[in-house]
Design a protein around this motif. Structure first.
Motif, PDB file in Angstrom:
ATOM      1  N   GLU A 160     -10.374 -18.478  37.476  1.00 56.01           N
ATOM      2  CA  GLU A 160      -9.950 -19.698  36.781  1.00 56.01           C
ATOM      3  C   GLU A 160      -8.423 -19.787  36.781  1.00 56.01           C
ATOM      4  OE1 GLU A 160     -11.751 -22.331  35.704  1.00 56.01           O
ATOM      5  OE2 GLU A 160      -9.678 -22.990  35.582  1.00 56.01           O
ATOM      6  N   PHE A 161      -7.920 -20.992  37.017  1.00 56.67           N
ATOM      7  CA  PHE A 161      -6.466 -21.186  37.073  1.00 56.67           C
ATOM      8  C   PHE A 161      -5.928 -22.042  35.938  1.00 56.67           C
ATOM      9  CE2 PHE A 161      -7.632 -19.996  41.379  1.00 56.67           C
ATOM     10  CZ  PHE A 161      -6.670 -19.047  41.668  1.00 56.67           C
ATOM     11  N   LEU A 162      -6.775 -22.381  34.978  1.00 54.27           N
ATOM     12  CA  LEU A 162      -6.281 -23.255  33.913  1.00 54.27           C
ATOM     13  C   LEU A 162      -5.170 -22.554  33.139  1.00 54.27           C
ATOM     14  CD1 LEU A 162      -7.272 -22.300  30.812  1.00 54.27           C
ATOM     15  CD2 LEU A 162      -9.444 -23.081  31.646  1.00 54.27           C
ATOM     16  N   ALA A 163      -4.263 -23.351  32.613  1.00 52.85           N
ATOM     17  CA  ALA A 163      -3.240 -22.804  31.717  1.00 52.85           C
ATOM     18  C   ALA A 163      -3.553 -23.305  30.317  1.00 52.85           C
ATOM     19  CB  ALA A 163      -1.849 -23.253  32.157  1.00 52.85           C
ATOM     20  N   GLU A 164      -3.300 -22.487  29.325  1.00 48.30           N
ATOM     21  CA  GLU A 164      -3.586 -22.909  27.955  1.00 48.30           C
ATOM     22  C   GLU A 164      -2.645 -24.043  27.560  1.00 48.30           C
ATOM     23  OE1 GLU A 164      -3.996 -19.592  25.228  1.00 48.30           O
ATOM     24  OE2 GLU A 164      -5.025 -18.474  26.786  1.00 48.30           O
ATOM     25  N   GLY A 165      -3.161 -24.917  26.729  1.00 44.71           N
ATOM     26  CA  GLY A 165      -2.365 -26.084  26.321  1.00 44.71           C
ATOM     27  C   GLY A 165      -2.604 -27.271  27.233  1.00 44.71           C
ATOM     28  N   ALA A 267      14.154 -21.296  31.999  1.00 43.57           N
ATOM     29  CA  ALA A 267      14.535 -20.013  31.388  1.00 43.57           C
ATOM     30  C   ALA A 267      13.952 -19.970  29.980  1.00 43.57           C
ATOM     31  CB  ALA A 267      16.047 -19.903  31.336  1.00 43.57           C
ATOM     32  N   SER A 268      13.564 -18.791  29.538  1.00 37.55           N
ATOM     33  CA  SER A 268      12.953 -18.691  28.219  1.00 37.55           C
ATOM     34  C   SER A 268      13.222 -17.319  27.638  1.00 37.55           C
ATOM     35  CB  SER A 268      11.440 -18.914  28.320  1.00 37.55           C
ATOM     36  OG  SER A 268      10.845 -17.833  29.008  1.00 37.55           O
ATOM     37  N   VAL A 269      12.803 -17.170  26.384  1.00 38.54           N
ATOM     38  CA  VAL A 269      12.918 -15.870  25.728  1.00 38.54           C
ATOM     39  C   VAL A 269      12.020 -14.838  26.420  1.00 38.54           C
ATOM     40  CG1 VAL A 269      11.231 -16.669  24.014  1.00 38.54           C
ATOM     41  CG2 VAL A 269      12.666 -14.737  23.454  1.00 38.54           C
ATOM     42  N   SER A 274      -1.961 -13.904  27.444  1.00 42.57           N
ATOM     43  CA  SER A 274      -2.817 -12.725  27.602  1.00 42.57           C
ATOM     44  C   SER A 274      -2.884 -12.237  29.038  1.00 42.57           C
ATOM     45  CB  SER A 274      -4.229 -13.059  27.111  1.00 42.57           C
ATOM     46  OG  SER A 274      -4.787 -14.068  27.924  1.00 42.57           O
ATOM     47  N   CYS A 275      -2.383 -13.016  29.983  1.00 43.45           N
ATOM     48  CA  CYS A 275      -2.708 -12.675  31.371  1.00 43.45           C
ATOM     49  C   CYS A 275      -1.580 -12.179  32.267  1.00 43.45           C
ATOM     50  CB  CYS A 275      -3.396 -13.859  32.021  1.00 43.45           C
ATOM     51  SG  CYS A 275      -5.010 -14.137  31.277  1.00 43.45           S
ATOM     52  N   PHE A 276      -0.400 -12.781  32.200  1.00 45.04           N
ATOM     53  CA  PHE A 276       0.615 -12.423  33.211  1.00 45.04           C
ATOM     54  C   PHE A 276       0.863 -10.914  33.268  1.00 45.04           C
ATOM     55  CE2 PHE A 276       3.061 -16.731  33.641  1.00 45.04           C
ATOM     56  CZ  PHE A 276       1.993 -17.222  34.363  1.00 45.04           C
ATOM     57  N   ALA A 336       3.418 -19.262  18.784  1.00 45.51           N
ATOM     58  CA  ALA A 336       2.479 -19.301  19.921  1.00 45.51           C
ATOM     59  C   ALA A 336       3.237 -18.921  21.200  1.00 45.51           C
ATOM     60  CB  ALA A 336       1.900 -20.698  20.059  1.00 45.51           C
ATOM     61  N   PHE A 337       2.521 -18.408  22.191  1.00 43.71           N
ATOM     62  CA  PHE A 337       3.226 -17.959  23.408  1.00 43.71           C
ATOM     63  C   PHE A 337       3.731 -19.125  24.245  1.00 43.71           C
ATOM     64  CE2 PHE A 337       0.639 -18.465  27.297  1.00 43.71           C
ATOM     65  CZ  PHE A 337      -0.592 -18.843  26.772  1.00 43.71           C
ATOM     66  N   LYS A 338       3.202 -20.322  23.958  1.00 41.50           N
ATOM     67  CA  LYS A 338       3.714 -21.541  24.582  1.00 41.50           C
ATOM     68  C   LYS A 338       3.261 -22.701  23.691  1.00 41.50           C
ATOM     69  CE  LYS A 338       1.418 -23.294  28.161  1.00 41.50           C
ATOM     70  NZ  LYS A 338       0.598 -23.504  29.360  1.00 41.50           N
ATOM     71  N   GLY A 431      15.565 -20.208  22.113  1.00 40.92           N
ATOM     72  CA  GLY A 431      14.892 -19.381  23.117  1.00 40.92           C
ATOM     73  C   GLY A 431      14.090 -20.181  24.124  1.00 40.92           C
ATOM     74  N   ARG A 432      14.158 -21.501  24.030  1.00 41.96           N
ATOM     75  CA  ARG A 432      13.426 -22.351  24.975  1.00 41.96           C
ATOM     76  C   ARG A 432      14.301 -23.444  25.572  1.00 41.96           C
ATOM     77  NH1 ARG A 432       8.492 -20.274  26.589  1.00 41.96           N
ATOM     78  NH2 ARG A 432       7.670 -19.064  24.873  1.00 41.96           N
ATOM     79  N   ASN A 433      15.534 -23.508  25.091  1.00 45.41           N
ATOM     80  CA  ASN A 433      16.476 -24.536  25.577  1.00 45.41           C
ATOM     81  C   ASN A 433      15.905 -25.939  25.489  1.00 45.41           C
ATOM     82  OD1 ASN A 433      18.502 -22.756  26.105  1.00 45.41           O
ATOM     83  ND2 ASN A 433      18.155 -22.636  28.316  1.00 45.41           N
TER      84      ASN A 433
HETATM   85  O1  LIG Z   1      -4.685 -16.421  34.300  1.00 41.40           O
HETATM   86  C1  LIG Z   1      -4.265 -16.990  33.320  1.00 41.40           C
HETATM   87  O2  LIG Z   1      -4.442 -16.607  32.168  1.00 41.40           O
HETATM   88  C2  LIG Z   1      -3.433 -18.221  33.431  1.00 41.40           C
HETATM   89  O3  LIG Z   1      -2.057 -17.795  33.251  1.00 41.40           O
HETATM   90  C3  LIG Z   1      -1.101 -18.830  33.271  1.00 41.40           C
HETATM   91  O4  LIG Z   1      -1.376 -19.778  32.230  1.00 41.40           O
HETATM   92  P1  LIG Z   1      -0.909 -19.558  30.713  1.00 41.40           P
HETATM   93  O5  LIG Z   1      -0.533 -18.141  30.510  1.00 41.40           O
HETATM   94  O6  LIG Z   1      -1.951 -20.153  29.867  1.00 41.40           O
HETATM   95  O7  LIG Z   1       0.383 -20.488  30.541  1.00 41.40           O
HETATM   96  P2  LIG Z   1       1.678 -20.749  31.453  1.00 41.40           P
HETATM   97  O8  LIG Z   1       1.991 -22.180  31.394  1.00 41.40           O
HETATM   98  O9  LIG Z   1       1.560 -20.151  32.781  1.00 41.40           O
HETATM   99  O10 LIG Z   1       2.821 -19.984  30.644  1.00 41.40           O
HETATM  100  C4  LIG Z   1       2.865 -18.579  30.580  1.00 41.40           C
HETATM  101  C5  LIG Z   1       4.142 -18.145  29.891  1.00 41.40           C
HETATM  102  O11 LIG Z   1       5.277 -18.413  30.690  1.00 41.40           O
HETATM  103  C6  LIG Z   1       6.238 -19.151  29.958  1.00 41.40           C
HETATM  104  N1  LIG Z   1       6.988 -20.024  30.885  1.00 41.40           N
HETATM  105  C7  LIG Z   1       6.337 -20.882  31.695  1.00 41.40           C
HETATM  106  C8  LIG Z   1       7.030 -21.665  32.577  1.00 41.40           C
HETATM  107  C9  LIG Z   1       8.432 -21.570  32.659  1.00 41.40           C
HETATM  108  O12 LIG Z   1       9.122 -22.252  33.442  1.00 41.40           O
HETATM  109  N2  LIG Z   1       9.061 -20.698  31.833  1.00 41.40           N
HETATM  110  C10 LIG Z   1       8.369 -19.906  30.948  1.00 41.40           C
HETATM  111  O13 LIG Z   1       8.990 -19.106  30.228  1.00 41.40           O
HETATM  112  C11 LIG Z   1       5.421 -19.918  28.926  1.00 41.40           C
HETATM  113  O14 LIG Z   1       6.202 -20.329  27.851  1.00 41.40           O
HETATM  114  C12 LIG Z   1       4.391 -18.879  28.559  1.00 41.40           C
HETATM  115  O15 LIG Z   1       4.916 -17.962  27.623  1.00 41.40           O
HETATM  116  C13 LIG Z   1      -1.183 -19.575  34.590  1.00 41.40           C
HETATM  117  O16 LIG Z   1      -0.259 -20.670  34.567  1.00 41.40           O
HETATM  118  C14 LIG Z   1      -2.586 -20.083  34.842  1.00 41.40           C
HETATM  119  O17 LIG Z   1      -2.657 -20.687  36.125  1.00 41.40           O
HETATM  120  C15 LIG Z   1      -3.569 -18.912  34.766  1.00 41.40           C
HETATM  121  O18 LIG Z   1      -4.888 -19.382  34.920  1.00 41.40           O
END
Ligand SMILES: O=C(O)[C@H]1O[C@H](OP(=O)(O)OP(=O)(O)OC[C@H]2O[C@@H](n3ccc(=O)[nH]c3=O)[C@H](O)[C@@H]2O)[C@H](O)[C@@H](O)[C@@H]1O
Ligand SMILES: NC(=O)C1=CN([C@@H]2O[C@H](COP(=O)(O)OP(=O)(O)OC[C@H]3O[C@@H](n4cnc5c(N)ncnc54)[C@H](O)[C@@H]3O)[C@@H](O)[C@H]2O)C=CC1
Length: 458
Positions: A160-165, A267-269, A274-276, A336-338, A431-433
């Protein structure tokens, strides 16, 4: 074989719930059951207070719940009934034994496989929805096909590639869907069934099929690349702060190169979620397993850079506030993480809050959706942290605000009113500009953004 038109999903979490709701919505001729061992979660899925906050999700659930989508704790009968079983259980990082801190903990996956094996008396298609190390499908296939009942399990990978939010938007219109299977006659037949499910609403050109190992590795690789972009821009933010360059301008300039592209360069804090981190560590572990130490080091540096970034953020707070924050009230805007989620798993805010608490600061946290989860994350500091839904209240008498989540609502607050209620000198660490830095400076704040010159009254 179970009912051809019954789909089961094991695991009613951030992925299982929304994904199955969309599949049910787009395939009204299928019955979709989502089960979980966590009965509280299932109760919530059956209520008006869904267990996760996701824009648009409640509407989709309303459309299909109790029509062709059912949430249940009856794992056993559901396994018997279904012909297609998605497995969307959690696959956290292993915290014991070999591979501790890196490898994926596959105990939930394997337990599920054994349960399917025990309860099935007909052939079924098993679909990995969870993110798993390469070769997991093969191992699962071995466990499942070890049966003496003469039944066959085709194990497919459909990450699955969905992102939360943005889950609903991502599910409705994904960049692509991956379906991996064995390239045997039975594997291809199973693959075709899963492709058909998605074809109800997604163009065929976006449904990519391959062997199962490529699909598994593509998921880990996609997350690693996404995280790598954030670490790359965050590393440049550090350099910008030293040189007077502006990371926003650099990201824009770099991102206009069509080979690089403009997305995911904020750029962010630090990245959370849960995944990266877990998926990169999973990749690192795999590389080390195959003796590819340099490759492992390369990917591990993405996580190290992320840790450096959040550490840098806290040190900057400390330094700006005259190297002591003991007894000072600090308001964290966002936990929240985002934005647009209540999920706090691996949120950089956890790290920031803990560090500030260790420095004896008085931490108050505000967040529109994540306060309950924040309380769980900071359980060990019970009584020492204040949780406050209203950002104006949170900021009252504080010495500083640190913006840790890019919630839209923080952009339009009355910062003049907030400034007047705070201690002086007053700091805002973005931390998020995402805030209007110049306006804040003119109001009287000392503004410390990321990767940009500070706006200081000293
Ligand atoms: O496998 C997963 O769990 C998912 O992980 C990420 O989705 P998600 O973690 O929900 O959210 P993201 O939008 O990717 O953001 C991850 C983190 O990176 C941060 N971020 C994102 C983008 C950016 O330019 N800068 C930045 O600091 C966000 O604030 C957040 O903390 C991927 O974007 C999804 O494709 C993937 O399915
Ligand atoms: N959260 C996200 O945005 C994304 C997550 N993923 C992957 O999807 C998988 C699931 O992630 P989430 O949904 O976030 O996890 P989650 O933790 O929210 O949900 C997993 C659920 O599985 C249940 N479960 C565990 N073992 C079970 C069993 N034997 N029987 C029944 N239920 C069981 C748990 O109780 C839990 O509710 C992970 O592998 C993750 O890497 C992939 C893409 C996006």
């Amino acid at each position: 074989m179970g009912n051809e038109k019954t789909i089961l999903c094991i695991g009613a979490g951030y992925v299982g719930g929304p994904t199955m709701a969309m599949i049910a919505l787009k395939n009204p001729d299928y019955k979709v059951i989502v089960v979980d061992i966590n009965s509280k979660r299932i109760d919530a899925w059956n209520s008006e207070e869904l267990p996760i906050y996701e824009p648009g999700l409640l509407e989709v659930v309303h459309n299909v719940r109790d029509k062709n989508l059912f949430f249940s704790t009856d794992v056993e009968n559901s396994i018997k009934e279904a012909h297609i079983i998605f497995v969307s259980v959690n696959t956290p990082t292993k915290m014991f034994g070999y591979g501790e801190g890196y490898a994926a903990d596959l105990q939930y996956w394997e337990k599920t496989a054994r349960q399917i094996l025990k309860l099935s008396d007909a052939s079924k298609i098993i679909v990995e929805k969870s993110t798993l190390p390469v070769k997991t499908a093969e191992a699962m296939e071995r466990i499942l096909n070890s049966n003496e009942k003469g039944i066959i399990f085709d194990v497919l990978s459909n990450p699955e590639f969905l992102a939360e939010g943005t889950a609903i938007k991502d599910l409705e219109d994904p960049d692509r869907v991956l379906v991996g299977s064995r390239e045997t006659e039975s594997g291809l037949r199973a693959r075709n069934k899963i492709v058909q499910l998605y074809s109800s609403w997604i163009g065929k050109e976006k449904i990519l099929t391959s062997n199962v190992w490529s699909t598994e590795l593509s998921k880990l690789t996609a997350n690693a690349f996404l995280a790598q972009r954030i670490s790359s821009i965050n590393s440049i933010a550090a350099l910008c702060e030293e040189t007077g360059a502006n990371v926003h301008e650099v990201a824009h300039a770099v991102g206009t190169d069509s080979r690089i592209g403009p997305k995911f360069l904020n750029a962010s804090v630090g990245f959370g979620g849960s995944c990266f981190k877990k998926d990169i560590f999973n990749l690192v572990y795999l590389c080390r397993h195959y003796g590819l130490d340099e490759v492992a080091d390369y990917w591990e540096s993405v996580v190290k850079m992320n840790e450096y970034q959040v550490e840098r953020f806290v040190l900057k707070m400390l330094k700006s506030m005259f190297n002591t924050i003991a007894g000072k009230k600090i308001a964290l805007f966002g936990f929240a993480f985002k934005a647009n989620t209540g999920d706090t798993r691996e949120s950089p805010a956890i790290y920031v809050a803990k560090k500030l608490l260790n420095e004896m600061a008085n931490v108050v946290i505000t967040d529109p959706k994540a306060l309950e989860n924040a309380k769980i994350e900071l359980k060990e500091f019970d009584g020492n942290v204040e949780y406050c839904p209203d950002p104006y209240e949170a900021a009252k008498n504080a010495h500083a605000i640190a913006v840790l989540t890019e919630w839209e609502c923080y952009k339009s607050l009355d910062y003049k009113k907030i400034f007047e209620s705070m201690e002086k000198p007053t700091f805002i660490f973005d931390g998020r500009n995402t805030l209007p830095h110049k306006d804040l400076f003119e109001i009287g704040f000392n503004v410390i953004p990321l990767g940009m010159p500070e706006l200081s009254h000293f």
